[in-house]
Design a protein around this motif. Sequence first.
Motif, short mmCIF file in Angstrom:
data_model
loop_
_atom_site.label_atom_id
_atom_site.label_comp_id
_atom_site.label_asym_id
_atom_site.label_seq_id
_atom_site.Cartn_x
_atom_site.Cartn_y
_atom_site.Cartn_z
N SER A 20 0.84 -1.19 0.00
CA SER A 20 0.00 0.00 0.00
C SER A 20 0.87 1.24 0.00
CB SER A 20 -0.93 0.01 1.22
OG SER A 20 -0.18 0.09 2.40
N ALA A 21 0.28 2.37 -0.41
CA ALA A 21 0.96 3.65 -0.31
C ALA A 21 1.09 4.01 1.16
CB ALA A 21 0.18 4.71 -1.06
N VAL A 22 2.19 4.63 1.51
CA VAL A 22 2.45 5.00 2.89
C VAL A 22 2.40 6.51 3.03
CG1 VAL A 22 4.09 4.92 4.81
CG2 VAL A 22 3.89 2.97 3.25
N GLU A 23 1.63 6.98 3.98
CA GLU A 23 1.54 8.41 4.27
C GLU A 23 2.10 8.65 5.67
OE1 GLU A 23 -1.79 11.86 5.08
OE2 GLU A 23 -2.29 10.20 3.74
N VAL A 24 3.11 9.50 5.77
CA VAL A 24 3.71 9.82 7.06
C VAL A 24 3.15 11.16 7.54
CG1 VAL A 24 5.84 10.33 8.31
CG2 VAL A 24 5.81 8.56 6.53
N ARG A 25 2.64 11.18 8.75
CA ARG A 25 2.11 12.41 9.33
C ARG A 25 2.90 12.74 10.59
NH1 ARG A 25 -4.24 10.67 9.00
NH2 ARG A 25 -4.36 10.47 6.72
N VAL A 34 5.05 6.22 18.29
CA VAL A 34 4.83 6.04 16.86
C VAL A 34 3.68 5.04 16.72
CG1 VAL A 34 5.79 5.21 14.68
CG2 VAL A 34 7.25 6.44 16.31
N SER A 35 2.76 5.33 15.84
CA SER A 35 1.65 4.40 15.60
C SER A 35 1.34 4.37 14.11
CB SER A 35 0.41 4.79 16.41
OG SER A 35 -0.04 6.08 16.04
N ALA A 36 0.58 3.37 13.71
CA ALA A 36 0.23 3.22 12.30
C ALA A 36 -1.11 2.51 12.18
CB ALA A 36 1.32 2.44 11.56
N TYR A 37 -1.80 2.78 11.10
CA TYR A 37 -3.07 2.11 10.85
C TYR A 37 -3.35 2.15 9.35
CZ TYR A 37 -5.01 6.85 10.58
OH TYR A 37 -5.26 8.16 10.23
N ARG A 38 -4.26 1.29 8.93
CA ARG A 38 -4.67 1.26 7.54
C ARG A 38 -5.81 2.26 7.34
NH1 ARG A 38 -0.37 -1.55 5.49
NH2 ARG A 38 -0.35 -3.73 6.15
N ASP A 39 -5.77 2.97 6.23
CA ASP A 39 -6.86 3.87 5.84
C ASP A 39 -7.17 3.58 4.38
OD1 ASP A 39 -8.71 5.83 5.50
OD2 ASP A 39 -7.39 7.53 5.89
N GLY A 40 -8.08 2.64 4.17
CA GLY A 40 -8.36 2.19 2.81
C GLY A 40 -7.15 1.48 2.24
N ASP A 41 -6.66 1.95 1.10
CA ASP A 41 -5.49 1.33 0.47
C ASP A 41 -4.19 1.97 0.92
OD1 ASP A 41 -7.02 -0.46 -0.98
OD2 ASP A 41 -7.31 0.95 -2.63
N ARG A 42 -4.26 2.90 1.85
CA ARG A 42 -3.05 3.56 2.36
C ARG A 42 -2.70 3.02 3.74
NH1 ARG A 42 -4.12 9.69 2.75
NH2 ARG A 42 -6.01 8.85 3.72
N THR A 43 -1.44 3.16 4.10
CA THR A 43 -1.00 2.96 5.47
C THR A 43 -0.54 4.30 6.00
OG1 THR A 43 -0.25 0.70 5.01
CG2 THR A 43 0.62 1.76 6.99
N VAL A 44 -1.12 4.72 7.11
CA VAL A 44 -0.78 6.01 7.73
C VAL A 44 0.13 5.74 8.92
CG1 VAL A 44 -1.67 8.09 8.84
CG2 VAL A 44 -2.97 7.01 7.00
N VAL A 45 1.30 6.38 8.93
CA VAL A 45 2.25 6.25 10.03
C VAL A 45 2.34 7.60 10.74
CG1 VAL A 45 4.61 5.65 10.72
CG2 VAL A 45 3.54 4.50 8.75
#
Length: 208
Positions: A20-25, A34-45
């Motif tokens: 999946s595409a990774v989005e870093v916030r 640090v945490s991460a979760y799936r948001d549709g087809d993206r992974t948000v870190v």
Amino acid sequence: MPADPARELASQPGRGHRTSAVEVRRSARRRRTVSAYRDGDRTVVLIPARMSAAEEQRWVAVMLDKLAAQESRRMPGDDELAARAERLSEQYLDGRAVPDTVRWVTNQNSRWGSCTPSEGSIRLSHRLQGMPEYVIDYVLLHELAHLLVPGHGPAFWKLLESYPRTERARGFLEGVAADRPRHPGDSGEGRGARDGRDDHQGRKAIGE
């Protein structure tokens, strides 16, 4: 220090089958976690704003592997979700909440879950997949409680008192919502898993 804008990284595979595409916030509110979760087809870190580029790269890889490992152990389908709801009802609601259907849906982007008491149906957002089990259990239990009490008054919250991770789960969801950027078209309703909201047509929904 103001948070850096969210940015997209190239698609990266984790240890599992999912790519999946990774989005870093980056967030100034975060100090060390640090945490991460799936948001549709993206992974948000979600990372602290002060983290270096090298640390960011390392943590993205770590969190992708963690999510992949979690999902390989548990990616419950609708049948498993229904069985889970039955177990939670027996354990925390004396078996009084009996939904007719429990399923994942992909059209809930501003709610974690919703239910229609008149139909006995419960729907959970696919964005919960990959989150900790206690968070999914909390959202399920929240919607089960709505089968017994429609609103969010004292009687409703009393039903959730016996679940030991209610506050922790609500805090987790609030943290995810706080780090999620607003998009045009978001209604702004239902933000804050602490209170939830009434949805239309007799549905009860838990927001972010």
